[in-house]
Design a protein around this motif. Structure first.
Motif, PDB file in Angstrom:
ATOM      1  N   LEU A  11       1.185  -1.341  -0.152  1.00  0.00           N
ATOM      2  CA  LEU A  11       0.196   0.155  -0.014  1.00  0.00           C
ATOM      3  C   LEU A  11       0.826   0.985  -0.600  1.00  0.00           C
ATOM      4  CD1 LEU A  11      -2.636   1.515   0.201  1.00  0.00           C
ATOM      5  CD2 LEU A  11      -2.597   0.868   2.590  1.00  0.00           C
ATOM      6  N   ASN A  12       1.989   1.477   0.399  1.00  0.00           N
ATOM      7  CA  ASN A  12       3.061   2.521   0.671  1.00  0.00           C
ATOM      8  C   ASN A  12       3.641   2.462  -0.487  1.00  0.00           C
ATOM      9  OD1 ASN A  12       1.928   2.970   3.621  1.00  0.00           O
ATOM     10  ND2 ASN A  12       4.441   1.544   4.588  1.00  0.00           N
ATOM     11  N   ASP A  13       3.859   1.368  -1.136  1.00  0.00           N
ATOM     12  CA  ASP A  13       4.707   1.582  -2.482  1.00  0.00           C
ATOM     13  C   ASP A  13       3.681   2.290  -3.744  1.00  0.00           C
ATOM     14  OD1 ASP A  13       6.446   0.980  -1.661  1.00  0.00           O
ATOM     15  OD2 ASP A  13       5.917  -1.712  -1.995  1.00  0.00           O
ATOM     16  N   PHE A  14       2.314   1.944  -3.395  1.00  0.00           N
ATOM     17  CA  PHE A  14       1.087   2.141  -4.052  1.00  0.00           C
ATOM     18  C   PHE A  14       1.544   3.814  -3.911  1.00  0.00           C
ATOM     19  CE2 PHE A  14      -3.384   3.386  -5.791  1.00  0.00           C
ATOM     20  CZ  PHE A  14      -2.980   2.692  -6.909  1.00  0.00           C
ATOM     21  N   VAL A  15       1.245   4.368  -2.942  1.00  0.00           N
ATOM     22  CA  VAL A  15       0.764   5.361  -2.707  1.00  0.00           C
ATOM     23  C   VAL A  15       1.740   6.548  -2.768  1.00  0.00           C
ATOM     24  CG1 VAL A  15       0.452   7.127  -0.880  1.00  0.00           C
ATOM     25  CG2 VAL A  15      -0.893   4.613  -1.291  1.00  0.00           C
ATOM     26  N   SER A  16       3.119   5.883  -2.873  1.00  0.00           N
ATOM     27  CA  SER A  16       4.467   6.210  -3.394  1.00  0.00           C
ATOM     28  C   SER A  16       4.961   6.918  -4.765  1.00  0.00           C
ATOM     29  CB  SER A  16       5.598   6.145  -2.360  1.00  0.00           C
ATOM     30  OG  SER A  16       5.575   5.744  -1.053  1.00  0.00           O
ATOM     31  N   ASP A  17       3.647   5.191  -5.203  1.00  0.00           N
ATOM     32  CA  ASP A  17       4.376   5.647  -7.033  1.00  0.00           C
ATOM     33  C   ASP A  17       3.110   6.620  -7.844  1.00  0.00           C
ATOM     34  OD1 ASP A  17       6.636   4.247  -6.724  1.00  0.00           O
ATOM     35  OD2 ASP A  17       5.709   1.662  -6.808  1.00  0.00           O
ATOM     36  N   HIS A  18       2.126   6.154  -7.352  1.00  0.00           N
ATOM     37  CA  HIS A  18       0.874   6.203  -8.011  1.00  0.00           C
ATOM     38  C   HIS A  18       0.385   7.677  -7.074  1.00  0.00           C
ATOM     39  CE1 HIS A  18       1.449   2.830 -10.761  1.00  0.00           C
ATOM     40  NE2 HIS A  18       1.637   2.842  -8.985  1.00  0.00           N
ATOM     41  N   PRO A  19       0.732   8.850  -6.577  1.00  0.00           N
ATOM     42  CA  PRO A  19      -0.161   9.713  -5.900  1.00  0.00           C
ATOM     43  C   PRO A  19      -1.769   9.636  -6.426  1.00  0.00           C
ATOM     44  CG  PRO A  19       1.379  10.830  -6.441  1.00  0.00           C
ATOM     45  CD  PRO A  19       1.530   9.233  -7.116  1.00  0.00           C
ATOM     46  N   ILE A  20      -1.471  10.466  -7.444  1.00  0.00           N
ATOM     47  CA  ILE A  20      -2.513  10.582  -8.990  1.00  0.00           C
ATOM     48  C   ILE A  20      -3.464   9.658  -8.686  1.00  0.00           C
ATOM     49  CG2 ILE A  20      -3.393  11.600 -11.139  1.00  0.00           C
ATOM     50  CD1 ILE A  20      -1.142  12.869 -11.140  1.00  0.00           C
ATOM     51  N   TRP A  21      -3.470   8.336  -8.537  1.00  0.00           N
ATOM     52  CA  TRP A  21      -4.281   7.371  -8.535  1.00  0.00           C
ATOM     53  C   TRP A  21      -5.066   7.353  -7.408  1.00  0.00           C
ATOM     54  CZ3 TRP A  21      -7.651   5.442 -12.174  1.00  0.00           C
ATOM     55  CH2 TRP A  21      -7.319   5.209 -13.311  1.00  0.00           C
ATOM     56  N   THR A  22      -4.071   7.474  -6.369  1.00  0.00           N
ATOM     57  CA  THR A  22      -4.863   7.676  -5.198  1.00  0.00           C
ATOM     58  C   THR A  22      -5.555   8.619  -4.971  1.00  0.00           C
ATOM     59  OG1 THR A  22      -2.273   7.008  -4.455  1.00  0.00           O
ATOM     60  CG2 THR A  22      -3.762   7.030  -2.604  1.00  0.00           C
ATOM     61  N   PHE A  23      -5.040   9.792  -4.749  1.00  0.00           N
ATOM     62  CA  PHE A  23      -5.934  10.618  -5.189  1.00  0.00           C
ATOM     63  C   PHE A  23      -7.320  10.872  -5.699  1.00  0.00           C
ATOM     64  CE2 PHE A  23      -7.849  15.300  -6.077  1.00  0.00           C
ATOM     65  CZ  PHE A  23      -8.355  15.787  -4.453  1.00  0.00           C
ATOM     66  N   LEU A  24      -7.255  10.161  -6.554  1.00  0.00           N
ATOM     67  CA  LEU A  24      -8.327  10.128  -7.002  1.00  0.00           C
ATOM     68  C   LEU A  24      -9.566   9.180  -6.645  1.00  0.00           C
ATOM     69  CD1 LEU A  24      -7.329   9.635 -10.866  1.00  0.00           C
ATOM     70  CD2 LEU A  24      -9.179  11.607  -9.920  1.00  0.00           C
ATOM     71  N   ILE A  25      -9.250   8.273  -6.178  1.00  0.00           N
ATOM     72  CA  ILE A  25      -9.802   6.486  -5.485  1.00  0.00           C
ATOM     73  C   ILE A  25     -10.268   7.986  -3.705  1.00  0.00           C
ATOM     74  CG2 ILE A  25      -8.981   4.558  -4.351  1.00  0.00           C
ATOM     75  CD1 ILE A  25      -7.154   3.389  -6.682  1.00  0.00           C
ATOM     76  N   VAL A  26      -9.098   7.631  -3.536  1.00  0.00           N
ATOM     77  CA  VAL A  26      -9.571   8.423  -2.106  1.00  0.00           C
ATOM     78  C   VAL A  26     -11.682   9.105  -2.295  1.00  0.00           C
ATOM     79  CG1 VAL A  26      -9.273   9.332   0.092  1.00  0.00           C
ATOM     80  CG2 VAL A  26      -6.985   7.757  -0.597  1.00  0.00           C
ATOM     81  N   VAL A  27     -11.120  10.089  -3.032  1.00  0.00           N
ATOM     82  CA  VAL A  27     -11.534  11.477  -2.632  1.00  0.00           C
ATOM     83  C   VAL A  27     -13.139  11.185  -3.753  1.00  0.00           C
ATOM     84  CG1 VAL A  27     -12.437  13.608  -4.046  1.00  0.00           C
ATOM     85  CG2 VAL A  27      -9.991  13.108  -2.656  1.00  0.00           C
ATOM     86  N   GLY A  28     -12.596  10.176  -4.496  1.00  0.00           N
ATOM     87  CA  GLY A  28     -13.556   9.723  -6.140  1.00  0.00           C
ATOM     88  C   GLY A  28     -14.618   8.276  -5.318  1.00  0.00           C
ATOM     89  N   ILE A  29     -14.174   7.455  -5.027  1.00  0.00           N
ATOM     90  CA  ILE A  29     -15.425   6.383  -4.335  1.00  0.00           C
ATOM     91  C   ILE A  29     -16.636   7.153  -2.977  1.00  0.00           C
ATOM     92  CG2 ILE A  29     -15.594   4.766  -2.588  1.00  0.00           C
ATOM     93  CD1 ILE A  29     -12.546   3.976  -3.526  1.00  0.00           C
ATOM     94  N   PRO A  30     -15.984   8.479  -2.491  1.00  0.00           N
ATOM     95  CA  PRO A  30     -16.858   9.143  -1.229  1.00  0.00           C
ATOM     96  C   PRO A  30     -18.234   9.616  -1.974  1.00  0.00           C
ATOM     97  CG  PRO A  30     -14.784   9.070  -0.911  1.00  0.00           C
ATOM     98  CD  PRO A  30     -14.022   8.265  -1.716  1.00  0.00           C
ATOM     99  N   PHE A  31     -17.529  10.132  -3.347  1.00  0.00           N
ATOM    100  CA  PHE A  31     -18.667  11.301  -3.898  1.00  0.00           C
ATOM    101  C   PHE A  31     -19.487  10.312  -5.212  1.00  0.00           C
ATOM    102  CE2 PHE A  31     -15.800  15.138  -2.993  1.00  0.00           C
ATOM    103  CZ  PHE A  31     -16.574  15.851  -2.903  1.00  0.00           C
ATOM    104  N   ILE A  32     -18.755   9.191  -5.597  1.00  0.00           N
ATOM    105  CA  ILE A  32     -19.595   8.123  -6.255  1.00  0.00           C
ATOM    106  C   ILE A  32     -20.624   6.999  -5.352  1.00  0.00           C
ATOM    107  CG2 ILE A  32     -19.571   5.914  -7.449  1.00  0.00           C
ATOM    108  CD1 ILE A  32     -16.649   6.788  -8.898  1.00  0.00           C
ATOM    109  N   LEU A  33     -20.610   7.087  -4.393  1.00  0.00           N
ATOM    110  CA  LEU A  33     -20.921   6.484  -3.473  1.00  0.00           C
ATOM    111  C   LEU A  33     -22.021   8.047  -2.827  1.00  0.00           C
ATOM    112  CD1 LEU A  33     -18.947   4.584  -1.211  1.00  0.00           C
ATOM    113  CD2 LEU A  33     -20.421   3.167  -2.420  1.00  0.00           C
TER     114      LEU A  33
END
Length: 214
Positions: A11-33
């Motif tokens: 998870l740490n590697d994913f957050v470090s390597d893909h910050p934009i995707w991390t932001f979209l997932i963290v923000v996007g999922i709550p807004f979709i729900l």
């Protein structure tokens, strides 16, 4: 290494390597729900504002720093090779720091200290400000969460006296419904007829109508 630690490292590697995707997932999922429900939208948005920045700051700065110190202390005591490399690295860093300080003027040193100080102050103020905005926005939505989950609604039976559509500039439009002497909130797709007798079920804090029957 345990499974939890392996998962955490991935998870740490994913957050470090893909910050934009991390932001979209963290923000996007709550807004979709949240797009499926007026209540869920404001609940998730307020939680994101209250705990999002603060939680990220705590995880990236405080938690990881404490964990790193604990792991370093353990390895420093157990491994001679690690201890030797660490001491050599610290001596090299100290020489580099002293070298840079010698090249800096007194004003540059003072400017660096002041810049770091105000940087921490700015980050702290941003976290507090976002938390305050989240609390002011969702202060009534969060207490309604257990009532929403377990469908423990308040009930009101009465005559509809009228309705009023509100369209805030930066918020989702909603309706104010007047039933007898009680003012409730409803989503705009709910239909009401003035003078009609209805029974509604609503959340106690937000006064948001969840169900309606004639």
């Amino acid at each position: 290494m345990t499974r939890f630690e392996k998962l955490q490292n991935k998870l740490n590697d994913f957050v470090s390597d893909h910050p934009i995707w991390t932001f979209l997932i963290v923000v996007g999922i709550p807004f979709i729900l949240g797009s499926t429900s007026y209540y869920l939208f404001y609940l998730l948005l307020s939680i994101l504002l209250i705990f999002g920045m603060g939680g990220l700051f705590f995880y990236k700065v405080i938690y990881k720093k404490i964990r790193h110190k604990i792991e370093h202390k353990k390895r420093y005591q157990e491994s001679k090779r690690y201890r030797r490399n660490w001491d050599a690295s610290e001596k090299r860093k100290e020489k580099e720091r002293q070298f840079k300080l010698k090249k800096m003027s007194i004003l540059e040193r003072i400017g660096g200290i002041i810049g770091n100080f105000f940087g921490y102050i700015l980050i702290t103020c941003m976290i507090i400000a976002l938390s305050v905005v989240g609390l002011s926005m969702g202060g009534t939505y969060i207490p309604d969460l257990p009532y929403y989950i377990f469908h423990q609604y308040e009930t009101k039976t009465g005559i509809i006296k009228g309705e009023e559509i509100r369209s805030p500039r930066k918020n989702i439009p909603y309706k104010l419904i007047y039933i007898d002497d009680l003012t409730l909130t409803a989503e705009t797709d709910m239909e009401f007829k003035e003078g009609e007798k209805v029974t509604v079920k609503y959340l106690p804090y937000t006064k948001l109508i969840m169900k309606i029957s004639e």
